[in-house]
Design a protein around this motif. Structure first.
Motif, PDB file in Angstrom:
ATOM      1  N   UNK A  54       5.022  15.546   2.052  1.00  0.00           N
ATOM      2  CA  UNK A  54       5.966  16.640   2.235  1.00  0.00           C
ATOM      3  C   UNK A  54       6.529  17.031   0.879  1.00  0.00           C
ATOM      4  N   UNK A  55       6.699  18.346   0.667  1.00  0.00           N
ATOM      5  CA  UNK A  55       7.226  18.833  -0.608  1.00  0.00           C
ATOM      6  C   UNK A  55       8.701  18.438  -0.748  1.00  0.00           C
ATOM      7  N   UNK A  79       0.832  -1.200   0.000  1.00  0.00           N
ATOM      8  CA  UNK A  79       0.000   0.000   0.000  1.00  0.00           C
ATOM      9  C   UNK A  79       0.866   1.248   0.000  1.00  0.00           C
ATOM     10  N   UNK A  80       0.206   2.403  -0.102  1.00  0.00           N
ATOM     11  CA  UNK A  80       0.813   3.724   0.130  1.00  0.00           C
ATOM     12  C   UNK A  80       1.996   4.068  -0.777  1.00  0.00           C
ATOM     13  N   UNK A  81       1.898   3.896  -2.089  1.00  0.00           N
ATOM     14  CA  UNK A  81       3.048   4.216  -2.944  1.00  0.00           C
ATOM     15  C   UNK A  81       3.384   5.705  -2.924  1.00  0.00           C
ATOM     16  N   UNK A  82       4.681   6.008  -2.949  1.00  0.00           N
ATOM     17  CA  UNK A  82       5.151   7.391  -3.041  1.00  0.00           C
ATOM     18  C   UNK A  82       6.354   7.412  -3.972  1.00  0.00           C
ATOM     19  N   UNK A  83       6.265   8.189  -5.029  1.00  0.00           N
ATOM     20  CA  UNK A  83       7.331   8.297  -6.008  1.00  0.00           C
ATOM     21  C   UNK A  83       8.325   9.361  -5.556  1.00  0.00           C
ATOM     22  N   UNK A  84       9.595   9.000  -5.472  1.00  0.00           N
ATOM     23  CA  UNK A  84      10.616   9.945  -5.024  1.00  0.00           C
ATOM     24  C   UNK A  84      10.709  11.121  -5.989  1.00  0.00           C
ATOM     25  N   UNK A  85      11.200  12.286  -5.527  1.00  0.00           N
ATOM     26  CA  UNK A  85      11.275  13.462  -6.399  1.00  0.00           C
ATOM     27  C   UNK A  85      12.030  13.225  -7.701  1.00  0.00           C
ATOM     28  N   UNK A  86      13.067  12.360  -7.689  1.00  0.00           N
ATOM     29  CA  UNK A  86      13.791  12.081  -8.937  1.00  0.00           C
ATOM     30  C   UNK A  86      13.153  10.934  -9.730  1.00  0.00           C
ATOM     31  N   UNK A  87      12.068  10.366  -9.189  1.00  0.00           N
ATOM     32  CA  UNK A  87      11.280   9.316  -9.824  1.00  0.00           C
ATOM     33  C   UNK A  87      12.079   8.045 -10.079  1.00  0.00           C
ATOM     34  N   UNK A  88      13.165   7.870  -9.346  1.00  0.00           N
ATOM     35  CA  UNK A  88      13.976   6.668  -9.491  1.00  0.00           C
ATOM     36  C   UNK A  88      13.683   5.628  -8.412  1.00  0.00           C
ATOM     37  N   UNK A  89      12.853   5.981  -7.449  1.00  0.00           N
ATOM     38  CA  UNK A  89      12.525   5.065  -6.355  1.00  0.00           C
ATOM     39  C   UNK A  89      11.050   5.179  -6.021  1.00  0.00           C
ATOM     40  N   UNK A 106       4.095   0.982  10.573  1.00  0.00           N
ATOM     41  CA  UNK A 106       4.732   2.110   9.891  1.00  0.00           C
ATOM     42  C   UNK A 106       4.079   2.234   8.514  1.00  0.00           C
ATOM     43  N   UNK A 107       3.544   3.425   8.230  1.00  0.00           N
ATOM     44  CA  UNK A 107       2.715   3.612   7.046  1.00  0.00           C
ATOM     45  C   UNK A 107       2.970   4.972   6.394  1.00  0.00           C
ATOM     46  N   UNK A 108       2.503   5.126   5.171  1.00  0.00           N
ATOM     47  CA  UNK A 108       2.386   6.409   4.464  1.00  0.00           C
ATOM     48  C   UNK A 108       3.723   7.135   4.281  1.00  0.00           C
ATOM     49  N   UNK A 109       4.742   6.517   3.674  1.00  0.00           N
ATOM     50  CA  UNK A 109       6.012   7.221   3.479  1.00  0.00           C
ATOM     51  C   UNK A 109       5.883   8.373   2.486  1.00  0.00           C
ATOM     52  N   UNK A 110       6.641   9.433   2.739  1.00  0.00           N
ATOM     53  CA  UNK A 110       6.755  10.582   1.847  1.00  0.00           C
ATOM     54  C   UNK A 110       8.199  11.049   1.932  1.00  0.00           C
ATOM     55  N   UNK A 111       8.814  11.384   0.810  1.00  0.00           N
ATOM     56  CA  UNK A 111      10.265  11.549   0.766  1.00  0.00           C
ATOM     57  C   UNK A 111      10.646  12.886   0.139  1.00  0.00           C
ATOM     58  N   UNK A 112      11.614  13.555   0.740  1.00  0.00           N
ATOM     59  CA  UNK A 112      12.108  14.834   0.235  1.00  0.00           C
ATOM     60  C   UNK A 112      13.243  14.606  -0.766  1.00  0.00           C
ATOM     61  N   UNK A 113      13.709  15.705  -1.346  1.00  0.00           N
ATOM     62  CA  UNK A 113      14.773  15.629  -2.343  1.00  0.00           C
ATOM     63  C   UNK A 113      16.070  15.089  -1.752  1.00  0.00           C
ATOM     64  N   UNK A 114      16.334  15.374  -0.457  1.00  0.00           N
ATOM     65  CA  UNK A 114      17.581  14.900   0.153  1.00  0.00           C
ATOM     66  C   UNK A 114      17.441  13.515   0.789  1.00  0.00           C
TER      67      UNK A 114
END
Length: 310
Positions: free
Chosen positions: A224-225, A112-122, A168-176
């Motif tokens: 998170x942005x 569940x809970x997909x989140x595409x990294x800002x560089x879209x590589x993960x 642990x749920x709902x990951x969101x990832x910043x540029x760093x």
């Protein structure tokens, strides 16, 4: 006081959105457009996203993740038949979304809970899959899968410092590489945390603090942005809300999160709103709306963020 806090929140949102898109000049341009009376078409509560293509009446969809060009969508679907909880991908062509398909690494365990990294590589996600073989886990942990030449690689567990015996749920990832997520149990409550990336490892989880977490409510679904300046999340049964679950926003000012402000009646209703996501330029808000009594399968909605200042 509530109206003042909301107006400050929306003004801040306008400024952050404009700077994110085109810098200080863009902020002045958007402020002038807003002052001139220009308004998007604002349907109360937003509009159904991709009806009949991604948002389907007979099933529940959760946690939308869009590519920067808006042509690829990841989301998870709950079903009464196998796969019971899986991550799907759909592609947009000629203005329409093609049929969603289960991604290569999903479909066996509850993902569940997909989140595409800002560089879209993960792609970060939540899962009950076993960490080192064996039986499926009783709780949900955070995982990541990286792009390879022919698609997606093998999912990797984020490790015991990030994950715990709780959910642990709902990951969101910043540029760093900083990961925001919620942790808790369904019998108690959830609060939001973050972990910093250090080489191939993560630091110990850091509670986001009382500006966003409250002792008597659930705080979850953080988005998170990429620059870590804007945090939008869902809170359950928070005093002063519009319904069961509402969406809130907080801003990172000099390293501190401002007191969370309700996004207001343009998005929040007497129903349950959760799983927020903003487009890369912060101009579009996407979210999930659920009706529980009577039960109606959840769907995705979206609205122009300028509708939040009406």
């Amino acid at each position: 006081m509530r109206r003042f806090a909301m107006q400050w929140s929306m003004n801040a949102f306008l400024a952050v959105s404009a700077v994110a898109v085109s810098g200080a000049a863009g902020a002045q341009s958007l402020e002038a457009e807003f002052a001139s009376g220009a308004r998007p078409r604002c349907e109360p509560g937003g509009s159904l996203f991709a009806p009949g293509e991604i948002s389907l009446e007979e099933r529940s969809e959760y946690r939308l993740a869009l590519s920067a060009d808006g042509k690829t969508a990841y989301y998870h679907v709950d079903s009464d038949t196998p796969p019971y909880q899986a991550i799907y991908v759909a592609h947009r062509k000629n203005g329409h979304w093609g049929p969603g398909e289960v991604v290569s690494f999903s479909g066996t365990y509850r993902d569940s809970d997909p989140f595409l990294s800002p560089d879209e590589q993960s792609l970060f996600f939540s899962s009950t899959r076993p960490v080192r073989g064996g039986a499926e886990r009783p709780d949900t942990d955070l995982w990541v899968v990286h792009r390879v030449r022919d698609g997606w690689g093998t999912p990797e567990h984020l490790g015991p410092l990030v994950n715990s015996p709780r959910e642990e749920l709902f990951p969101s990832v910043t540029r760093d590489g900083t990961v925001y997520f919620a942790s808790g149990t369904f019998d108690t409550d959830f609060e939001m945390y973050r972990v910093r990336r250090q080489g191939n490892h993560y630091t110990a989880p850091e509670n986001l603090g009382p500006a966003v977490n409250s002792p008597d409510s659930w705080e979850y679904n953080p988005w998170v942005s990429p620059d870590e300046r804007v945090l939008v999340f869902a809170s359950l049964n928070r005093p002063g809300g519009y319904g069961l679950g509402d969406l809130y926003v907080s801003f990172n000012v000099a390293g501190r999160w401002t007191p969370a402000a309700n996004l207001g009646p343009a998005v929040n209703t007497e129903k349950d709103e959760f799983h927020p996501m903003l487009s890369r330029d912060l101009s579009q808000l996407y979210f999930v709306r659920q009706t529980w009594d009577p039960f109606v399968p959840s769907d995705f909605y979206h609205l122009d963020t300028r509708c939040l200042w009406r």
